[in-house]
Design an enzyme around this catalytic site. Structure first.
Site, PDB file in Angstrom:
ATOM      1  N   GLN A  90       0.817  -1.170  -0.023  1.00 15.18           N
ATOM      2  CA  GLN A  90      -0.053   0.051   0.100  1.00 15.18           C
ATOM      3  C   GLN A  90       0.931   1.414  -0.048  1.00 15.18           C
ATOM      4  O   GLN A  90       0.542   2.173  -0.548  1.00 15.18           O
ATOM      5  CB  GLN A  90      -0.935   0.092   1.187  1.00 15.18           C
ATOM      6  CG  GLN A  90      -1.992  -1.138   1.181  1.00 15.18           C
ATOM      7  CD  GLN A  90      -2.900  -1.142  -0.207  1.00 15.18           C
ATOM      8  OE1 GLN A  90      -3.571  -0.229  -0.240  1.00 15.18           O
ATOM      9  NE2 GLN A  90      -2.603  -1.993  -1.028  1.00 15.18           N
ATOM     10  N   HIS A 131       1.517   3.223  -3.411  1.00 14.33           N
ATOM     11  CA  HIS A 131       0.659   4.251  -4.096  1.00 14.33           C
ATOM     12  C   HIS A 131       1.012   5.528  -4.306  1.00 14.33           C
ATOM     13  O   HIS A 131       0.546   6.149  -4.965  1.00 14.33           O
ATOM     14  CB  HIS A 131      -0.919   4.038  -2.850  1.00 14.33           C
ATOM     15  CG  HIS A 131      -1.891   3.034  -3.395  1.00 14.33           C
ATOM     16  ND1 HIS A 131      -2.737   3.035  -4.386  1.00 14.33           N
ATOM     17  CD2 HIS A 131      -2.031   1.825  -2.711  1.00 14.33           C
ATOM     18  CE1 HIS A 131      -3.358   2.215  -4.427  1.00 14.33           C
ATOM     19  NE2 HIS A 131      -2.978   1.281  -3.454  1.00 14.33           N
ATOM     20  N   GLU A 187      -8.047   3.815   6.377  1.00 13.79           N
ATOM     21  CA  GLU A 187      -8.556   3.560   5.322  1.00 13.79           C
ATOM     22  C   GLU A 187      -8.888   1.965   4.913  1.00 13.79           C
ATOM     23  O   GLU A 187      -9.969   1.229   4.999  1.00 13.79           O
ATOM     24  CB  GLU A 187      -8.153   4.105   3.873  1.00 13.79           C
ATOM     25  CG  GLU A 187      -8.693   3.673   2.540  1.00 13.79           C
ATOM     26  CD  GLU A 187      -7.866   3.928   1.668  1.00 13.79           C
ATOM     27  OE1 GLU A 187      -8.587   4.003   0.424  1.00 13.79           O
ATOM     28  OE2 GLU A 187      -6.762   4.473   1.592  1.00 13.79           O
ATOM     29  N   HIS A 188      -7.692   1.227   5.353  1.00  9.86           N
ATOM     30  CA  HIS A 188      -7.662  -0.273   5.063  1.00  9.86           C
ATOM     31  C   HIS A 188      -6.987  -0.756   6.569  1.00  9.86           C
ATOM     32  O   HIS A 188      -5.981  -0.240   7.128  1.00  9.86           O
ATOM     33  CB  HIS A 188      -6.682  -0.819   4.175  1.00  9.86           C
ATOM     34  CG  HIS A 188      -7.072  -0.083   2.980  1.00  9.86           C
ATOM     35  ND1 HIS A 188      -6.187   1.041   2.103  1.00  9.86           N
ATOM     36  CD2 HIS A 188      -7.931  -0.426   1.667  1.00  9.86           C
ATOM     37  CE1 HIS A 188      -6.572   1.194   1.017  1.00  9.86           C
ATOM     38  NE2 HIS A 188      -7.792   0.256   0.585  1.00  9.86           N
ATOM     39  N   ASP A 200      -8.306  -4.039  -3.239  1.00 11.71           N
ATOM     40  CA  ASP A 200      -8.042  -3.271  -4.321  1.00 11.71           C
ATOM     41  C   ASP A 200      -8.529  -3.715  -5.580  1.00 11.71           C
ATOM     42  O   ASP A 200      -8.671  -2.905  -6.622  1.00 11.71           O
ATOM     43  CB  ASP A 200      -6.426  -2.609  -4.331  1.00 11.71           C
ATOM     44  CG  ASP A 200      -6.021  -1.814  -3.190  1.00 11.71           C
ATOM     45  OD1 ASP A 200      -7.258  -1.235  -2.302  1.00 11.71           O
ATOM     46  OD2 ASP A 200      -5.178  -1.469  -3.069  1.00 11.71           O
ATOM     47  N   HIS A 251     -48.861  26.846   8.400  1.00 10.93           N
ATOM     48  CA  HIS A 251     -48.916  25.348   8.472  1.00 10.93           C
ATOM     49  C   HIS A 251     -50.198  24.928   9.079  1.00 10.93           C
ATOM     50  O   HIS A 251     -50.781  23.889   8.884  1.00 10.93           O
ATOM     51  CB  HIS A 251     -47.729  25.101   9.180  1.00 10.93           C
ATOM     52  CG  HIS A 251     -46.306  25.063   8.334  1.00 10.93           C
ATOM     53  ND1 HIS A 251     -45.811  26.214   7.983  1.00 10.93           N
ATOM     54  CD2 HIS A 251     -45.568  24.055   7.932  1.00 10.93           C
ATOM     55  CE1 HIS A 251     -44.692  25.657   7.181  1.00 10.93           C
ATOM     56  NE2 HIS A 251     -44.472  24.529   7.280  1.00 10.93           N
TER      57      HIS A 251
END
Length: 443
Positions: free
Chosen positions: A256, A259, A324-325, A358, A418
């Site tokens: 990861q 990335h 995230e992961h 992924d 109303h």
């Protein structure tokens, strides 16, 4: 904010602080200028920015059917077969999610019907990144899921890579079901899809990841259209006990980190031995890793290794990160399902890994970053739906009953208009008089 505990040891600290939630002033200013220019000059501005940023200025950014056929014909058969498999996995997951979202109608009082419908967004723009890598997997995640949701018009954009067509990505976009495909990248692609130009009809929602400029464009355009979520650099966090294989942990962290140079990779372990072994393996693997240019600075600047007293503390610290992961490499990984709360997606046990999510397994890889997992999940079929309600009162007695309550409740809030809407139904369908008018209803 990461809390501290006396029993925690830090074997490796990040050398830099995490990047801010929004783009830098330079990014914000650049994006703002591009968006304003595209609003003013449309296609001409889109073309200028595409030529400037991507060295790409074809006669038409939208790929024709003939061009699609020619491009897809150049993709190897095995790649096509693999795309078909992965998209079937994503589609199966999305279809199961769709089945869990049911419309309903109920009668709450005699003749009073309340209902709910899940209505798909009519037009979606999917952005498929391609700067550092041709992320064809994002086509599966954004387009297939939208198709299952029933979105009527899906347009998709991806940039050329170094002035060349990303054949496999285009094939994935077409096979996923995109109705229009544009070879166009960056802020100019996102802005064109949202604002619309002479040749691009605008959409109602933008989905898909991207670099800091794409993320900032989505942030600035949010409200004018919907978005899937605000995305930052990829994040990964591993919780490991003494049973974890340090080599596997090291490989998965670097998988990861590659990335980008600002992608945090965090290890929280109950074993100092495992933690130190992981650091050693990472140093060895990085020497000749092909994506070292991204993975090494990511690990150096944003990587961390914590040693904690027990797994309960590991889960607490992992929740503080809200990564995230989150990969669980422990003897009993399913324990995390009950003990953890803040994560984009969980990956349980050594047999799975974040890379499966992924690329191949079928769950969606568009996930929250920068702590957003505390309040939202990732992209799923429900993001492409609007849950709307409807009401119908067929029974006059029920309408009169509701009218009386509506009148009283509205006047508590000083909403006289109303209240009068309720009053007229209480009078027309019941035996009430209208105190504020001499109007009467005939039988």
């Amino acid at each position: 904010m990461i809390t501290t505990a006396t029993a925690r040891i830090v074997l490796k600290k990040p050398e830099k602080e995490a990047s801010p939630r929004s783009g830098s002033p330079e990014v914000r200013s650049t994006v703002e200028g591009v968006i304003a220019d595209i609003r003013k000059r449309g296609d001409a501005a889109v073309r200028e920015y595409s030529e400037k940023f991507d060295n790409w200025s074809p006669e038409n950014f939208r790929l024709s059917e003939a061009e699609l056929v020619e491009i897809i014909a150049q993709v190897p058969d095995q790649v096509i077969a693999d795309i078909e498999f992965v998209q079937s996995q994503v589609r199966t997951m999305a279809e199961r999610q769709m089945a869990s979202l049911t419309d309903f109608e109920m009668e709450t009082l005699p003749g009073v019907f309340l209902g709910q419908k899940n209505v798909p967004i009519t037009a979606v723009g999917a952005y498929i990144p391609g700067g550092k890598y041709p992320l064809l997997a994002s086509a599966h995640m954004t387009i297939v899921t939208a198709k299952v949701a029933g979105v009527g018009r899906i347009i998709a954009a991806t940039p050329p890579i170094n002035g060349k067509i990303p054949h496999a990505t285009i094939a994935a976009m077409h096979m996923a079901g995109a109705d229009e495909i544009y070879l166009l990248g960056g802020v100019q692609a996102v802005a064109a899809m949202v604002i619309g130009t002479e040749t691009i009809t605008p959409v109602n929602m933008i989905a898909g990841p991207g670099n800091a400029y794409v993320a900032e464009a989505k942030r600035q355009l949010f409200g004018e259209v919907g978005i899937d979520l605000f995305a930052g650099p990829t994040e990964t966090l591993i919780v490991a006990d003494e049973h974890a294989d340090p080599f596997v942990v090291a490989v998965d962290l670097l998988s990861q980190a590659e990335h980008g140079p600002d992608s945090p990779a965090i290890l929280i372990t109950t074993s100092e031995k495992v933690g130190r072994a992981v650091i050693t393996h990472i140093d060895e693997i990085l020497v000749d890793m092909p994506t070292k240019g991204f993975a090494e600075p990511a690990w150096r600047d944003y990587g961390a290794v914590w040693v904690v007293a027990n797994l309960d503390d590991a889960y607490v610290l992992a929740d503080d990160y809200a990564s995230e992961h989150v990969q669980i490499l422990t003897e009993n990984p399913r324990e995390a399902l009950d003990k953890m709360h803040h994560y984009g997606a969980l990956f349980l046990g050594e047999g799975t890994c974040v890379s499966y999510g992924d690329k191949v397994i079928g769950t969606n890889h568009v996930l929250p970053t920068k702590g957003a997992a505390r309040y939202t999940g990732g992209l799923w079929v429900g993001k492409y739906l609007r849950t709307v309600t409807y009401q119908e009162v067929k029974n006059q007695e029920s309408s009169a009953f509701l009218g009386e309550i509506c009148g009283r409740q509205s006047r508590v809030e000083y909403f006289e208009g109303h209240a009068r809407s309720g009053d007229v139904r209480a009078a027309k369908y019941g035996d009430k008089t209208l105190a504020w008018t001499d109007h009467t209803f005939t039988a």
